[in-house]
Design a protein around this motif. Structure first.
Motif, PDB file in Angstrom:
ATOM      1  N   HIS A 119       0.828  -1.207   0.000  1.00  0.00           N
ATOM      2  CA  HIS A 119       0.000   0.000   0.000  1.00  0.00           C
ATOM      3  C   HIS A 119       0.862   1.255   0.000  1.00  0.00           C
ATOM      4  O   HIS A 119       0.581   2.219  -0.730  1.00  0.00           O
ATOM      5  N   GLU A 120       1.921   1.255   0.798  1.00  0.00           N
ATOM      6  CA  GLU A 120       2.821   2.414   0.856  1.00  0.00           C
ATOM      7  C   GLU A 120       3.534   2.616  -0.478  1.00  0.00           C
ATOM      8  O   GLU A 120       3.678   3.746  -0.945  1.00  0.00           O
ATOM      9  N   CYS A 121       3.979   1.527  -1.099  1.00  0.00           N
ATOM     10  CA  CYS A 121       4.633   1.625  -2.412  1.00  0.00           C
ATOM     11  C   CYS A 121       3.679   2.185  -3.453  1.00  0.00           C
ATOM     12  O   CYS A 121       4.055   3.039  -4.267  1.00  0.00           O
TER      13      CYS A 121
ATOM     14  N   SER B  44       3.979   5.683  -5.466  1.00  0.00           N
ATOM     15  CA  SER B  44       3.940   5.666  -6.923  1.00  0.00           C
ATOM     16  C   SER B  44       2.917   6.669  -7.453  1.00  0.00           C
ATOM     17  O   SER B  44       3.185   7.399  -8.415  1.00  0.00           O
ATOM     18  N   PHE B  45       1.732   6.714  -6.821  1.00  0.00           N
ATOM     19  CA  PHE B  45       0.711   7.681  -7.236  1.00  0.00           C
ATOM     20  C   PHE B  45       1.194   9.113  -7.013  1.00  0.00           C
ATOM     21  O   PHE B  45       1.008   9.983  -7.866  1.00  0.00           O
ATOM     22  N   ASP B  46       1.826   9.347  -5.865  1.00  0.00           N
ATOM     23  CA  ASP B  46       2.341  10.689  -5.585  1.00  0.00           C
ATOM     24  C   ASP B  46       3.416  11.081  -6.590  1.00  0.00           C
ATOM     25  O   ASP B  46       3.465  12.222  -7.049  1.00  0.00           O
ATOM     26  N   SER B  47       4.278  10.144  -6.913  1.00  0.00           N
ATOM     27  CA  SER B  47       5.333  10.410  -7.878  1.00  0.00           C
ATOM     28  C   SER B  47       4.740  10.737  -9.251  1.00  0.00           C
ATOM     29  O   SER B  47       5.174  11.671  -9.918  1.00  0.00           O
ATOM     30  N   ALA B  48       3.753   9.969  -9.670  1.00  0.00           N
ATOM     31  CA  ALA B  48       3.130  10.220 -10.970  1.00  0.00           C
ATOM     32  C   ALA B  48       2.378  11.547 -10.978  1.00  0.00           C
ATOM     33  O   ALA B  48       2.320  12.233 -11.996  1.00  0.00           O
TER      34      ALA B  48
END
Length: 149
Positions: A77-79, A83-87
């Motif tokens: 979940h953290e990964c 990933s969503f934040d990075s995108a």
């Protein structure tokens, strides 16, 4: 080795072990405890103690596997969240190579479209810096410098 660190792959590997542990624990509890427990309590025999110890061991194993699965799911979940934040904050790359040379794979933006993205990131970083500075000033009791935000 990448599979060792992938929480989803680890989850998939642990799930059959959890199922087997649950089956073994259920079989031990259903087979050994009820009738022998009553007889052993009345006679004081050690036969129920062995069954109880095996059941306790299988129950501990089951809970340990549940804990490992929970950690795998939290990590996944953290990964995914990162990933969503990075995108969200950097959705595309500026091409490093001139057109036609085919740089590293991925979606790229031309420089003119990349400028507003960089300006937004700089403004966001300034907002975060100002918020942190304001918070530290409130904690320490210092007044903000004149001409500040």
């Amino acid at each position: 080795q990448a599979q060792d660190f992938d929480p989803v792959q680890r989850f998939r590997l642990l799930l059959p072990q959890l199922k087997e542990s649950l089956q073994v624990g259920g079989a031990r509890s259903g087979r050994g405890l009820p009738p022998k427990w009553v007889v052993a309590c009345s006679k004081g025999a050690k036969s129920a103690d062995g069954a109880l110890q095996r059941f306790d061991k299988s129950l501990e194993e089951f809970y340990a596997l549940c804990d490992q699965l929970e950690l795998c799911l939290r990590l996944a979940h953290e990964c995914l969240s990162q990933s969503f934040d990075s995108a969200k904050h950097a959705p595309a790359l500026v091409p490093a190579a001139p057109k036609g040379e085919g740089g590293p794979g991925g979606e790229t933006l031309p420089y003119t479209q990349y400028l507003p993205l960089i300006k937004a990131q700089i403004a966001g970083a300034k907002d975060i810096h100002n918020a942190l500075l304001e918070g530290t000033n409130k904690i320490t009791g210092k007044l903000p410098p004149p001409g500040g935000p």
